[in-house]
Write a protein that holds these residues in place. Structure first.
Motif, PDB file in Angstrom:
ATOM      1  N   CYS A 167       0.829  -1.166   0.127  1.00 28.39           N
ATOM      2  CA  CYS A 167       0.060  -0.287  -0.095  1.00 28.39           C
ATOM      3  C   CYS A 167       0.867   1.493  -0.119  1.00 28.39           C
ATOM      4  O   CYS A 167       1.922   1.312   0.763  1.00 28.39           O
ATOM      5  N   TRP A 190      -0.145   4.251   0.563  1.00 24.43           N
ATOM      6  CA  TRP A 190      -0.461   5.178   1.831  1.00 24.43           C
ATOM      7  C   TRP A 190      -0.022   5.017   3.171  1.00 24.43           C
ATOM      8  O   TRP A 190       0.094   3.672   3.245  1.00 24.43           O
ATOM      9  N   ARG A 191      -0.182   5.722   3.884  1.00 23.45           N
ATOM     10  CA  ARG A 191       0.231   5.597   5.335  1.00 23.45           C
ATOM     11  C   ARG A 191      -0.921   6.193   6.333  1.00 23.45           C
ATOM     12  O   ARG A 191      -0.623   7.014   7.122  1.00 23.45           O
ATOM     13  N   CYS A 192      -2.183   5.911   6.155  1.00 20.46           N
ATOM     14  CA  CYS A 192      -3.214   6.392   6.892  1.00 20.46           C
ATOM     15  C   CYS A 192      -2.904   6.178   8.778  1.00 20.46           C
ATOM     16  O   CYS A 192      -2.527   4.991   8.884  1.00 20.46           O
ATOM     17  N   PHE A 230      -4.553   5.862  10.822  1.00 18.34           N
ATOM     18  CA  PHE A 230      -5.498   4.801  11.482  1.00 18.34           C
ATOM     19  C   PHE A 230      -5.637   3.225  10.982  1.00 18.34           C
ATOM     20  O   PHE A 230      -6.418   2.537  11.113  1.00 18.34           O
ATOM     21  N   CYS A 231      -4.457   3.089  10.131  1.00 17.67           N
ATOM     22  CA  CYS A 231      -4.330   1.941   9.424  1.00 17.67           C
ATOM     23  C   CYS A 231      -4.135   0.530  10.600  1.00 17.67           C
ATOM     24  O   CYS A 231      -3.143   0.746  11.353  1.00 17.67           O
ATOM     25  N   GLN A 286       1.413  -3.095   4.498  1.00 14.04           N
ATOM     26  CA  GLN A 286       1.841  -2.077   3.821  1.00 14.04           C
ATOM     27  C   GLN A 286       3.072  -2.320   2.747  1.00 14.04           C
ATOM     28  O   GLN A 286       3.111  -1.916   1.674  1.00 14.04           O
ATOM     29  N   GLY A 336      -4.148  -4.026   2.769  1.00 14.18           N
ATOM     30  CA  GLY A 336      -3.132  -3.346   1.499  1.00 14.18           C
ATOM     31  C   GLY A 336      -3.990  -2.502   0.616  1.00 14.18           C
ATOM     32  O   GLY A 336      -5.152  -2.539   0.920  1.00 14.18           O
ATOM     33  N   LYS A 342     -11.354   8.787   2.430  1.00 15.01           N
ATOM     34  CA  LYS A 342     -10.538   9.021   3.571  1.00 15.01           C
ATOM     35  C   LYS A 342     -10.866  10.380   4.188  1.00 15.01           C
ATOM     36  O   LYS A 342     -10.312  10.644   5.547  1.00 15.01           O
TER      37      LYS A 342
HETATM   38  S1  SF4 Z   1      -5.914   1.943   5.862  1.00 11.60           S
HETATM   39 FE1  SF4 Z   1      -5.541   1.015   3.821  1.00 11.60          FE
HETATM   40  S2  SF4 Z   1      -4.962   2.702   2.384  1.00 11.60           S
HETATM   41 FE2  SF4 Z   1      -4.518   3.317   4.467  1.00 11.60          FE
HETATM   42  S3  SF4 Z   1      -2.291   2.638   4.830  1.00 11.60           S
HETATM   43 FE3  SF4 Z   1      -3.718   1.047   5.461  1.00 11.60          FE
HETATM   44  S4  SF4 Z   1      -3.877  -0.554   3.660  1.00 11.60           S
HETATM   45 FE4  SF4 Z   1      -3.230   1.593   3.079  1.00 11.60          FE
END
Ligand code: SF4
Length: 233
Positions: free
Chosen positions: A31, A33-35, A37-38, A44, A76, A125
């Motif tokens: 992935c 992105w680095r949300c 809240f992941c 990732q 992911g 998001k």
């Molecule tokens: S929540 Fe989803 S989009 Fe965001 S970092 Fe985690 S796997 Fe990636």
């Protein structure tokens, strides 16, 4: 010979990942992105430790024909892997419906796999502006790409839902109103709010995480603006 798909794990039976279908869920690695809240941080990175073997999973799917309805490619972010389409086709050829969970970061790849999908769960998001969206995904600006994918999905006529994880560090109640208005204006019909479960080390109180779901005015607004709206706690 097709490229090897990188999968971090699998859920062999789920009734919540593809509406009204009994599904197996494949959690793919990778992935961009680095949300904050992941909860899938282990996914990732591509190449993390995994004991998943696709051939064994394919055998499992063969043995569950008539019991399971569908396979969901989740993550992911499934769009990371170039070989995704080959595996979607393999699963389809067994007679399964295919669903996908995505944030839509790579529209040129989404365009290739979308015709094979029956249903998509599309993550929203933040309110639909580049600055906020970029912050919500950990500082990576792929807002325009995510919106290209969303617009493509809406135009495709495929069944889909949009959903937002309500992390109070990233979103306010007012932001949810904004998202709702923006999605409705685009023609989105199904919207879900997901409760944020505090990640390790985060001390955000439960009351903050719950505030979205206790705001009766917000919930009633969302109910009246979408054909389907619900919360997932
Ligand atoms: S929540 Fe989803 S989009 Fe965001 S970092 Fe985690 S796997 Fe990636």
């Amino acid at each position: 010979m097709k490229e090897k798909i990188k999968v971090g794990g699998v859920e062999t039976f789920s009734t919540v990942d593809f509406p009204n279908q009994m599904a197996a869920v494949v959690f793919m690695q990778g992935c961009p992105w680095r949300c904050p809240f992941c909860h899938n941080q282990a996914l990732q990175k591509i190449g993390g430790e995994t004991d998943f073997i696709w051939e064994k999973f394919a055998e499992f799917l063969q043995s569950r024909k008539g019991i399971l309805d569908a396979v969901v490619f989740s993550g992911g972010e499934p769009l990371v892997q170039d070989c995704l389409l080959d595996y979607i086709k393999e699963v389809k050829a067994m007679g399964y419906k295919v669903g996908m969970h995505t944030g839509g970061y790579r529209p040129e790849h989404f365009e290739k796999v979308l015709p094979e999908l029956v249903w998509v769960g599309f993550d929203i998001k933040a309110p639909l502006n580049a600055e906020h969206y970029t912050r919500a995904v950990g500082g990576i600006n792929q807002f325009d790409k995510a919106m290209q994918s969303l617009d493509m999905l809406i135009k495709s006529g495929k069944a889909f839902e949009c959903r937002t994880t309500c992390d109070p560090r990233v979103l306010s109640v007012e932001d949810i109103y904004k998202i709702a208005d923006e999605l409705k204006a685009k023609g989105v019909k199904e919207y879900y709010l997901q409760r944020y479960r505090q990640v390790e080390g985060d001390t955000t109180p439960d009351s903050e995480c719950d505030k979205f779901f206790e705001d009766k005015e917000l919930l009633s607004y969302l109910k009246s603006n979408f054909e389907t709206f619900d919360i997932r706690k």
